[in-house]
Design a protein around this motif. Structure first.
Motif, short mmCIF file in Angstrom:
data_model
loop_
_atom_site.label_atom_id
_atom_site.label_comp_id
_atom_site.label_asym_id
_atom_site.label_seq_id
_atom_site.Cartn_x
_atom_site.Cartn_y
_atom_site.Cartn_z
N ASN A 62 0.76 -0.89 0.02
CA ASN A 62 -0.01 0.10 0.07
C ASN A 62 0.80 1.13 -0.12
N PRO A 63 0.64 2.10 -1.21
CA PRO A 63 1.56 3.09 -1.15
C PRO A 63 1.36 4.32 -0.08
N ASN A 64 0.27 4.27 0.66
CA ASN A 64 -0.09 4.98 1.70
C ASN A 64 0.57 4.66 2.96
N ARG A 65 1.54 3.68 2.88
CA ARG A 65 1.96 2.97 4.08
C ARG A 65 3.64 3.39 3.93
N TYR A 66 4.05 3.75 2.76
CA TYR A 66 5.33 3.82 2.69
C TYR A 66 6.05 4.82 3.74
N PHE A 67 7.02 4.44 4.24
CA PHE A 67 7.94 5.24 5.18
C PHE A 67 7.19 5.35 6.53
N GLU A 68 6.19 4.29 6.82
CA GLU A 68 5.50 4.34 8.13
C GLU A 68 6.46 3.52 8.81
N LYS A 69 6.85 3.78 10.14
CA LYS A 69 7.60 3.06 11.09
C LYS A 69 7.04 1.78 11.33
N GLY A 70 8.07 0.62 10.68
CA GLY A 70 7.87 -0.98 10.97
C GLY A 70 7.00 -1.35 9.73
N ALA A 71 6.92 -0.40 8.86
CA ALA A 71 6.11 -0.94 7.66
C ALA A 71 7.21 -1.52 6.42
N ALA A 94 9.45 -9.95 -5.73
CA ALA A 94 9.00 -10.06 -7.03
C ALA A 94 9.26 -8.52 -7.64
N ASN A 95 9.06 -8.79 -8.97
CA ASN A 95 9.01 -7.28 -9.81
C ASN A 95 7.77 -6.55 -9.33
N GLY A 96 8.03 -5.36 -9.39
CA GLY A 96 6.38 -4.49 -8.81
C GLY A 96 6.96 -3.18 -8.45
N THR A 97 5.99 -2.44 -7.65
CA THR A 97 6.12 -1.16 -7.34
C THR A 97 6.77 -1.15 -6.07
N TYR A 98 7.77 -0.23 -5.79
CA TYR A 98 8.33 -0.02 -4.21
C TYR A 98 8.67 1.24 -4.18
N ALA A 99 9.23 1.57 -2.85
CA ALA A 99 9.93 2.85 -2.37
C ALA A 99 11.10 2.50 -1.57
N VAL A 100 12.08 3.69 -1.49
CA VAL A 100 13.12 3.33 -0.79
C VAL A 100 13.24 4.69 -0.03
N SER A 101 13.71 4.42 1.39
CA SER A 101 14.29 5.42 2.28
C SER A 101 15.74 5.13 2.67
N VAL A 102 16.51 6.40 2.82
CA VAL A 102 18.08 6.00 3.18
C VAL A 102 18.25 6.93 4.31
N ARG A 103 18.96 6.44 5.21
CA ARG A 103 19.13 7.40 6.48
C ARG A 103 20.68 7.19 6.78
N HIS A 104 21.42 8.43 6.84
CA HIS A 104 22.73 8.43 7.20
C HIS A 104 22.95 8.86 8.60
N ASP A 105 23.36 7.71 9.56
CA ASP A 105 23.40 7.78 10.88
C ASP A 105 24.98 8.41 11.16
N LEU A 106 25.15 9.56 10.96
CA LEU A 106 26.47 10.30 10.97
C LEU A 106 27.49 9.70 12.11
N ASP A 107 26.96 9.59 13.14
CA ASP A 107 27.84 9.09 14.55
C ASP A 107 27.40 7.80 15.08
N SER A 108 26.58 7.00 14.14
CA SER A 108 26.63 5.55 14.61
C SER A 108 25.80 5.32 15.75
N SER A 109 25.08 6.33 16.06
CA SER A 109 24.40 6.09 17.46
C SER A 109 23.30 5.30 17.44
N GLY A 110 22.66 5.19 16.28
CA GLY A 110 21.38 4.33 16.11
C GLY A 110 20.03 5.27 16.36
N LYS A 111 20.43 6.66 16.68
CA LYS A 111 19.20 7.40 16.90
C LYS A 111 19.34 8.55 15.77
N THR A 112 18.16 9.19 15.32
CA THR A 112 18.10 10.07 14.44
C THR A 112 18.49 11.42 15.10
#
Length: 172
Positions: A62-71, A94-112
């Protein structure tokens, strides 16, 4: 004649070297991108610093759930290399429609944190208010149609003063 053949072979080898040197694919599933997929080859650029960890997450359904926590469907964490291209292979079922998010954790803290960067497939333009209020972009702007191995370019964005955007002269 043998000098000509040796010279040609040397030239061919030299021409192939940059492609091989830039061809290192990060992540535990790199074989999926070498084997024809289905997968996304996420090419990340625009780093503020070459340190920390990179988290790449794939979303589908579901595109409306893109970027939801845990989705997310697949999440890959890799150390940011000190130089060179950053390509992360993200296999999908499978081939299909997707989305991607990327996060650069600069200090490797595990927190944003405020120094961390982020980006999405389609590279949508986001304001600092979008980030602060966790507003998601229009799903149509971030969707990726995957067929085999599909390259997905993502430019990282960082908080800079009162704005959120790419670093002007970022290292590539």
């Amino acid at each position: 004649m043998s000098k000509l053949v040796a010279g040609m072979a040397g030239a061919m080898l030299a021409a192939a070297m940059p492609a091989v040197a830039g061809a290192a694919v990060l992540g535990p599933d790199s074989a999926a991108c070498e084997g024809g997929g289905p997968a996304m080859l996420v090419h990340v650029e625009g780093f503020k610093k070459r340190s920390g960890m990179l988290r790449v997450q794939a979303y589908g359904g579901n595109p409306n759930r893109y970027f939801e926590k845990g989705a997310w469907l697949k999440r890959i964490d890799v150390a940011v290399p000190s130089g060179g291209p950053v390509d992360v292979c993200v296999p999908v079922s499978a081939n299909g429609t997707y989305a991607v998010s990327v996060r650069h954790d600069l200090d490797s803290s595990g927190k944003t944190g405020l120094n961390d960067g982020g980006g999405m497939s389609g590279n949508p333009r986001l304001s600092l208010f979008d980030v602060m209020f966790k507003r998601k972009p229009d799903p149509r702007k971030v969707q990726v149609s995957v067929h085999g191995v599909t390259r997905v370019p993502v430019t990282l964005n960082y908080v800079q003063g009162g704005a959120f955007g790419p670093i002007a002269m970022a290292s590539r």
